[in-house]
Design an enzyme around this catalytic site. Sequence first.
Site, PDB file in Angstrom:
ATOM      1  N   ASN A 210      -7.201  22.899   1.719  1.00 50.33           N
ATOM      2  CA  ASN A 210      -6.050  23.202   2.581  1.00 50.33           C
ATOM      3  C   ASN A 210      -6.501  24.130   3.704  1.00 50.33           C
ATOM      4  O   ASN A 210      -7.682  24.465   3.804  1.00 50.33           O
ATOM      5  CB  ASN A 210      -4.912  23.813   1.763  1.00 50.33           C
ATOM      6  CG  ASN A 210      -5.365  25.090   1.085  1.00 50.33           C
ATOM      7  OD1 ASN A 210      -5.680  26.076   1.732  1.00 50.33           O
ATOM      8  ND2 ASN A 210      -5.454  25.054  -0.251  1.00 50.33           N
ATOM      9  N   ASP A 279      -3.499  22.716  -6.431  1.00 48.52           N
ATOM     10  CA  ASP A 279      -2.800  22.536  -7.708  1.00 48.52           C
ATOM     11  C   ASP A 279      -3.416  21.420  -8.541  1.00 48.52           C
ATOM     12  O   ASP A 279      -3.284  21.408  -9.759  1.00 48.52           O
ATOM     13  CB  ASP A 279      -1.315  22.234  -7.440  1.00 48.52           C
ATOM     14  CG  ASP A 279      -0.588  23.500  -7.004  1.00 48.52           C
ATOM     15  OD1 ASP A 279      -0.876  24.562  -7.568  1.00 48.52           O
ATOM     16  OD2 ASP A 279       0.239  23.431  -6.065  1.00 48.52           O
ATOM     17  N   LYS A 289     -21.183   8.310  -3.061  1.00 47.38           N
ATOM     18  CA  LYS A 289     -20.128   8.235  -2.043  1.00 47.38           C
ATOM     19  C   LYS A 289     -19.243   7.004  -2.305  1.00 47.38           C
ATOM     20  O   LYS A 289     -19.767   5.899  -2.520  1.00 47.38           O
ATOM     21  CB  LYS A 289     -20.797   8.125  -0.666  1.00 47.38           C
ATOM     22  CG  LYS A 289     -19.820   8.054   0.469  1.00 47.38           C
ATOM     23  CD  LYS A 289     -20.547   7.896   1.794  1.00 47.38           C
ATOM     24  CE  LYS A 289     -19.560   7.600   2.888  1.00 47.38           C
ATOM     25  NZ  LYS A 289     -20.232   7.260   4.145  1.00 47.38           N
ATOM     26  N   ASP A 306      -3.299  27.335 -13.570  1.00 48.42           N
ATOM     27  CA  ASP A 306      -2.560  28.246 -12.685  1.00 48.42           C
ATOM     28  C   ASP A 306      -3.106  29.651 -12.929  1.00 48.42           C
ATOM     29  O   ASP A 306      -2.814  30.292 -13.951  1.00 48.42           O
ATOM     30  CB  ASP A 306      -1.059  28.165 -12.987  1.00 48.42           C
ATOM     31  CG  ASP A 306      -0.268  28.837 -11.885  1.00 48.42           C
ATOM     32  OD1 ASP A 306      -0.550  30.013 -11.582  1.00 48.42           O
ATOM     33  OD2 ASP A 306       0.607  28.179 -11.297  1.00 48.42           O
ATOM     34  N   ILE A 307      -3.940  30.111 -11.978  1.00 50.96           N
ATOM     35  CA  ILE A 307      -4.695  31.356 -12.182  1.00 50.96           C
ATOM     36  C   ILE A 307      -3.766  32.554 -12.393  1.00 50.96           C
ATOM     37  O   ILE A 307      -3.911  33.322 -13.349  1.00 50.96           O
ATOM     38  CB  ILE A 307      -5.628  31.595 -10.980  1.00 50.96           C
ATOM     39  CG1 ILE A 307      -6.600  30.413 -10.859  1.00 50.96           C
ATOM     40  CG2 ILE A 307      -6.378  32.904 -11.111  1.00 50.96           C
ATOM     41  CD1 ILE A 307      -7.330  30.330  -9.540  1.00 50.96           C
ATOM     42  N   PHE A 323       1.848  35.311  -3.868  1.00 51.52           N
ATOM     43  CA  PHE A 323       2.291  34.894  -2.535  1.00 51.52           C
ATOM     44  C   PHE A 323       2.903  33.505  -2.695  1.00 51.52           C
ATOM     45  O   PHE A 323       2.550  32.772  -3.620  1.00 51.52           O
ATOM     46  CB  PHE A 323       1.101  34.792  -1.570  1.00 51.52           C
ATOM     47  CG  PHE A 323       0.800  36.072  -0.854  1.00 51.52           C
ATOM     48  CD1 PHE A 323       0.238  37.137  -1.529  1.00 51.52           C
ATOM     49  CD2 PHE A 323       1.065  36.210   0.506  1.00 51.52           C
ATOM     50  CE1 PHE A 323      -0.052  38.319  -0.875  1.00 51.52           C
ATOM     51  CE2 PHE A 323       0.784  37.388   1.174  1.00 51.52           C
ATOM     52  CZ  PHE A 323       0.223  38.447   0.487  1.00 51.52           C
ATOM     53  N   LYS A 337       9.255  30.944  -8.049  1.00 50.45           N
ATOM     54  CA  LYS A 337       7.851  31.159  -8.454  1.00 50.45           C
ATOM     55  C   LYS A 337       7.682  32.526  -9.119  1.00 50.45           C
ATOM     56  O   LYS A 337       6.937  32.655 -10.087  1.00 50.45           O
ATOM     57  CB  LYS A 337       6.923  31.048  -7.239  1.00 50.45           C
ATOM     58  CG  LYS A 337       6.685  29.592  -6.870  1.00 50.45           C
ATOM     59  CD  LYS A 337       5.707  29.391  -5.749  1.00 50.45           C
ATOM     60  CE  LYS A 337       5.611  27.899  -5.475  1.00 50.45           C
ATOM     61  NZ  LYS A 337       4.996  27.571  -4.208  1.00 50.45           N
TER      62      LYS A 337
HETATM   63  O1  PMT Z   1      -5.467  32.497   4.270  1.00 53.04           O
HETATM   64  P1  PMT Z   1      -4.546  32.616   5.459  1.00 53.04           P
HETATM   65  O2  PMT Z   1      -4.876  31.605   6.535  1.00 53.04           O
HETATM   66  O3  PMT Z   1      -4.457  34.028   5.979  1.00 53.04           O
HETATM   67  O4  PMT Z   1      -3.065  32.221   4.960  1.00 53.04           O
HETATM   68  C1  PMT Z   1      -2.386  33.037   4.072  1.00 53.04           C
HETATM   69  C2  PMT Z   1      -1.681  32.221   2.975  1.00 53.04           C
HETATM   70  C3  PMT Z   1      -0.693  31.265   3.597  1.00 53.04           C
HETATM   71  C4  PMT Z   1      -2.695  31.428   2.160  1.00 53.04           C
HETATM   72  C5  PMT Z   1      -0.940  33.255   2.057  1.00 53.04           C
HETATM   73  O5  PMT Z   1      -0.039  33.982   2.842  1.00 53.04           O
HETATM   74  C6  PMT Z   1      -0.149  32.592   0.948  1.00 53.04           C
HETATM   75  O6  PMT Z   1       1.058  32.385   1.055  1.00 53.04           O
HETATM   76  N1  PMT Z   1      -0.824  32.258  -0.182  1.00 53.04           N
HETATM   77  C7  PMT Z   1      -0.236  31.501  -1.314  1.00 53.04           C
HETATM   78  C8  PMT Z   1      -0.243  30.057  -0.962  1.00 53.04           C
HETATM   79  C9  PMT Z   1       0.703  29.219  -1.828  1.00 53.04           C
HETATM   80  O7  PMT Z   1       1.586  28.581  -1.376  1.00 53.04           O
HETATM   81  O8  PMT Z   1       0.505  29.318  -3.062  1.00 53.04           O
HETATM   82  P2  PMT Z   1       1.410  28.536  -4.184  1.00 53.04           P
HETATM   83  O9  PMT Z   1       2.825  28.501  -3.872  1.00 53.04           O
HETATM   84  O10 PMT Z   1       0.692  27.293  -4.474  1.00 53.04           O
HETATM   85  O11 PMT Z   1       1.199  29.517  -5.373  1.00 53.04           O
HETATM   86  C10 PMT Z   1       1.991  30.662  -5.649  1.00 53.04           C
HETATM   87  C11 PMT Z   1       1.130  31.734  -6.245  1.00 53.04           C
HETATM   88  O12 PMT Z   1       0.401  31.224  -7.359  1.00 53.04           O
HETATM   89  C12 PMT Z   1       0.071  32.272  -5.270  1.00 53.04           C
HETATM   90  O13 PMT Z   1      -0.049  33.647  -5.535  1.00 53.04           O
HETATM   91  C13 PMT Z   1      -1.197  31.513  -5.653  1.00 53.04           C
HETATM   92  O14 PMT Z   1      -2.374  32.264  -5.365  1.00 53.04           O
HETATM   93  C14 PMT Z   1      -1.000  31.337  -7.168  1.00 53.04           C
HETATM   94  N2  PMT Z   1      -1.617  30.112  -7.700  1.00 53.04           N
HETATM   95  C15 PMT Z   1      -1.201  28.884  -7.335  1.00 53.04           C
HETATM   96  C16 PMT Z   1      -1.754  27.755  -7.904  1.00 53.04           C
HETATM   97  C17 PMT Z   1      -2.761  27.895  -8.882  1.00 53.04           C
HETATM   98  N3  PMT Z   1      -3.316  26.836  -9.447  1.00 53.04           N
HETATM   99  N4  PMT Z   1      -3.175  29.125  -9.222  1.00 53.04           N
HETATM  100  C18 PMT Z   1      -2.607  30.226  -8.664  1.00 53.04           C
HETATM  101  O15 PMT Z   1      -2.997  31.352  -8.990  1.00 53.04           O
END
Ligand code: PMT
Length: 395
Positions: A210, A279, A289, A306-307, A323, A337
């Site tokens: 991404n 995800d 390839k 999911d970390i 975030f 979330k």
């Molecule tokens: O890196 P930049 O260009 O500065 O951009 C910043 C950002 C957009 C990446 C940041 O602001 C942000 O929002 N990060 C979270 C991105 C997101 O949408 O994550 P999520 O909704 O998939 O996950 C929610 C939370 O679970 C996050 O804290 C994520 O780190 C965590 N997560 C998600 C999936 C996963 N498999 N493991 C996780 O730990």
Amino acid sequence: MLSLTNKHILLGITGGIAAYKCAELARLFAKAGAEVRVAMTKAAVKFVTPLTMQALTGNRVSLNLLDTEAEAAMGHIELARWADIVLVAPATADFIARITHGGADDILSALILATAAPIAIAPAMNQGMWSDSGTKANLAVLRERNYHVFGPVAGEQACGDYGMGRMMEPKELVKNCSGLFKLGSLAGTSFLITGGPTREAIDPIRFISNHSSGKMAYALASEAAAEGARVTLVSGPVNLPTPEGVQRIDVLTAQEMLEACLNNVSDADVFIGVAAVADYRPQQIEQEKIKKNDGLMTLNLVKNPDIISEIAKLKNRPITVGFAAETNNIIENGKDKLDKKKLDLLFANNATETFNSDTISVTAISADEEQPLAEGNKNLLARNMLSLISTRLKK
Ligand code: PMT
């Protein structure tokens, strides 16, 4: 000693018997979280070897002003700029006299002339030399120039005399140096932060990822370290330099990120999941390839761990902050979330504006409140986020 975390100590050693105590001094500085570089005069190497000091600090010792190899690694002007403090220990009567008169004929006196950092000296000499009017006059000049003079102390001397002139003990010198720095608001705390994207391989040349640039995570890591926190940053592939004082662990996939986080979470007070973790990952990574064909291409994906949820499940979990970058119903999705992942705090932001941008606008969401933070550059917002997090550290 918390105020020494991440500080740059330039330790100058001159030729006195107390130079042997510098090994212990360097060890104590490193234990307090500081980085130490050493410059020695010609006389100093007769009392303690540069190799000992190099082994203890992990850095090459500066010995000569005109050493092209040393200048190539870190030139003396660069070293003078690098220092947050210069401590000369032991400082002999002769060295004190030379710096009083602005001498710069060896590496250490040149560094002292060039640096803008605070300078401290730990005099060590025979009691007669200490009470000599010439030494007294020199010290008066240095004090006038805001040099910090640590010691000496009274006691038995190497020459058999008794009186003032022994170098202050290393433990006391470290304490005095730490007193010269303001304690950061996060001193003594430990942060584990994830940042950037993850990359999930499809075949040897293609992957799922991404647009995360890592800017938000790196801003948080940098601001937390500047406030004295010990910071470990688990980073996906990004094009950013490691912030000063931050320990960075590079990973590619979500599974690697999880492993690095679990290996480093035990002493973390705060975990911040900023990474945009994929995800899903391909069920199978093709060894060759994948060739084009005319029909539809199907890729089977399996869920990644999911970390942040794994961290939140730990028995002695750190304060767990997430975030959420959303394209719609930002607050509602953010709350969802926070709840599902069992987080203490979450920063919800608009995905269409935040990825790879230098600015961000977020709403801080916790179980009992929502607080919009004004839009601003990511470093500024990182400071606001850290101050919200730090109120939880004090609870
Ligand atoms: O890196 P930049 O260009 O500065 O951009 C910043 C950002 C957009 C990446 C940041 O602001 C942000 O929002 N990060 C979270 C991105 C997101 O949408 O994550 P999520 O909704 O998939 O996950 C929610 C939370 O679970 C996050 O804290 C994520 O780190 C965590 N997560 C998600 C999936 C996963 N498999 N493991 C996780 O730990």
